[in-house]
Design a protein around this motif. Structure first.
Motif, PDB file in Angstrom:
ATOM      1  N   ALA A 118       0.823  -1.216   0.000  1.00 45.25           N
ATOM      2  CA  ALA A 118       0.000   0.000   0.000  1.00 45.25           C
ATOM      3  C   ALA A 118       0.857   1.267   0.000  1.00 45.25           C
ATOM      4  O   ALA A 118       0.321   2.372  -0.073  1.00 45.25           O
ATOM      5  N   GLY A 119       2.173   1.106   0.108  1.00 44.37           N
ATOM      6  CA  GLY A 119       3.059   2.279   0.158  1.00 44.37           C
ATOM      7  C   GLY A 119       2.965   3.023   1.473  1.00 44.37           C
ATOM      8  O   GLY A 119       3.236   4.231   1.549  1.00 44.37           O
ATOM      9  N   TRP A 120       2.594   2.332   2.533  1.00 45.54           N
ATOM     10  CA  TRP A 120       2.404   2.967   3.832  1.00 45.54           C
ATOM     11  C   TRP A 120       3.475   2.587   4.854  1.00 45.54           C
ATOM     12  O   TRP A 120       3.330   2.893   6.041  1.00 45.54           O
ATOM     13  N   LEU A 121       4.567   1.942   4.410  1.00 42.45           N
ATOM     14  CA  LEU A 121       5.598   1.534   5.378  1.00 42.45           C
ATOM     15  C   LEU A 121       6.175   2.741   6.116  1.00 42.45           C
ATOM     16  O   LEU A 121       6.539   2.643   7.284  1.00 42.45           O
ATOM     17  N   GLN A 122       6.210   3.880   5.417  1.00 36.08           N
ATOM     18  CA  GLN A 122       6.761   5.086   6.053  1.00 36.08           C
ATOM     19  C   GLN A 122       5.938   5.526   7.273  1.00 36.08           C
ATOM     20  O   GLN A 122       6.430   6.268   8.110  1.00 36.08           O
ATOM     21  N   TYR A 123       4.671   5.081   7.330  1.00 34.71           N
ATOM     22  CA  TYR A 123       3.804   5.484   8.448  1.00 34.71           C
ATOM     23  C   TYR A 123       3.715   4.399   9.528  1.00 34.71           C
ATOM     24  O   TYR A 123       3.006   4.555  10.510  1.00 34.71           O
ATOM     25  N   TYR A 124       4.401   3.273   9.276  1.00 38.81           N
ATOM     26  CA  TYR A 124       4.316   2.148  10.199  1.00 38.81           C
ATOM     27  C   TYR A 124       5.265   2.377  11.372  1.00 38.81           C
ATOM     28  O   TYR A 124       6.458   2.561  11.184  1.00 38.81           O
TER      29      TYR A 124
END
Lengths: 306, 306
Positions: B166-172
């Protein structure tokens, strides 16, 4: 629904008798002068919750059951009933509409508190359940679940209501597990079910151009074991369900088709798949209550499809 | 997925180390000269099923588990592995593609035989299961379920794969139950999930124009008790699940919104919601196996939406 039983001929005869009585009552009840007409033409008898439950249970083979989820979820058996609402899910929206109708007794097919047993401690400190209980108590709204009993009626009240609303009663044969309709494509059958039952979207596994005639109708969420066993035994052209476990019935149907099976699957959605049974309950119950108003408030599909 | 654990920092550091090693390998493996390159650059070691399971389980905290559904569903632990396929559901279609790849070991997240325990007697005389077993045996295809272990990896292998895709690793943030993304409308978040995860249709309960930032991500079918408890505790702007029981989580969310709750719901579909975790397994596992081919064959959404 439970699929039509193998021994429901007496129940069906009884039903047809009731239907004839109902038709006149329905004409009256659907007129705008309803409440006045009710006052003039009914004996005006008051019922308690308990009395109404007794009237209903007299018609259910084997009732009352020792073990059942069909218990009173709120309200008191001694409460006087001002009006009855039937529905699939006693949602907050349905409760508020019930209050506006000046009714106080909801007969609901499915749980009030988000789990099959209506255990209020299923999730600790459930704030939504707490607000729902307060709303019910503040407005003296009783809810009775009517699931096991309605499915145990002969014919199954939910299945019968769905067949009726789909216009398929002419193909219903008591004791037969399948409903055999004139052959049509899966696409046309799907469109017929959507329009007759008022459903916006369904999920399908199968070839939309294949011809289907032998319909296996299991509204609601009967569980994978029962759905898969039914397909293994009856080999319908299409199985119609309300809800399923994707890892059970959906994967079974998908694999079966890979091996050449012609059984297709239509998933209607749980609430909309069984609501016709609670709509039919109005017709079934009204003539037993001498003028007390019985209204179906459909709980409808909860989803937006994007 | 299980939501990211509170104590997965060491696992995350380990993962980042592996990722650096993987990136070179992936470039090589994605070239058409794969099998030749594999022969030249790898030690060419042969593995048995048991050896591969041991290599994987060394990375799972507390493994092997006394009680788990993660057992070998077909094949033998002593079988030499010719190639590995990862997938969500080991469908007949995935098995046939595995055979065409000359692979013989499927690592599948979900059941092979349409029930959680993979009890082959769950439905008596299941003709589809019988054909599936014959297909597996005839072609010496082993299937290992990799469900409990992958969720027990730190970070949870499925959750991590979904966030990555989802391209959300930066927010994990390890230890945080919610993923906090820049505020966007529910509609935009839905469109982003559909396009990034390759999903055609989703079901939603909520106001598509509402702003959401705090995402509760529980791919798969975690069950109503866990989904509802999560919402009660974390109050996300949107809960994203793979599959649900309509009579549990959907009705809870619908009632919650009637009382003013802003928690929306997105239902992705079970198979597509967790496949990114089995896709990520390729990246995670490949560098541990010295050239043995590991391929993700997505089992995809089984439904047509009409």
């Amino acid at each position: 629904m439970n699929t039509p039983s193998t021994n429901d001929a007496p129940g069906r005869r009884k039903f047809i008798g009731d239907s004839l009585k109902i038709s006149g009552a329905l004409t009256l009840l659907s007129s705008p002068a309803l409440s006045i007409a009710g006052t003039i033409f009914s004996p005006g008898k008051e019922f308690t919750i308990r009395e109404i439950m007794d009237i209903i249970l007299k018609e259910i083979p084997g009732a009352p059951f020792q073990q059942t989820v069909d218990t009173l979820k709120s309200g008191s058996p001694d409460q006087k009933v001002t009006g009855i609402v039937t529905t699939m899910f006693p949602t907050v929206d349905v409760i508020k509409k019930t209050i506006r109708l000046n009714a106080n007794f909801i007969i609901a097919h499915e749980p009030s508190f988000y789990n099959h047993a209506d255990d209020i401690n299923w999730v600790t400190g459930n704030s939504v359940l707490k607000q729902k209980l307060e709303l019910l108590q503040k407005n003296n709204i009783a809810i009775w679940r009517f699931h096991d009993y309605w499915h145990s009626h002969r014919p199954d009240g939910v299945g019968y209501g769905v067949l009726k609303k789909a216009g398929w009663l002419q193909y219903y044969k008591p004791g037969e597990p399948l409903v055999v309709i004139p052959s049509a494509t899966l696409k046309n059958i799907t469109q017929h079910l959507k329009s007759s039952l008022g459903i916006d979207h369904v999920r399908i596994i199968g070839d939309l151009s294949q011809q289907c005639s032998r319909i296996g109708l299991i509204p609601g969420a009967a569980g994978g074991q029962r759905q898969v066993s039914f397909v293994e035994k009856e080999k319908p052209d299409v199985l119609v369900v309300g809800e399923l476990h994707e890892w059970e019935t959906a994967e079974y149907i998908r694999d079966a088709q890979s091996f050449g099976s012609k059984t297709a699957l239509i998933v209607l959605g749980h609430s909309v798949s069984e609501e016709p049974g609670m709509e039919y309950l109005v017709e079934w119950l009204t003539p037993k209550l001498g003028g007390l108003k019985v209204t179906n408030l459909p709980s409808n599909n909860p989803f937006i499809w994007v």
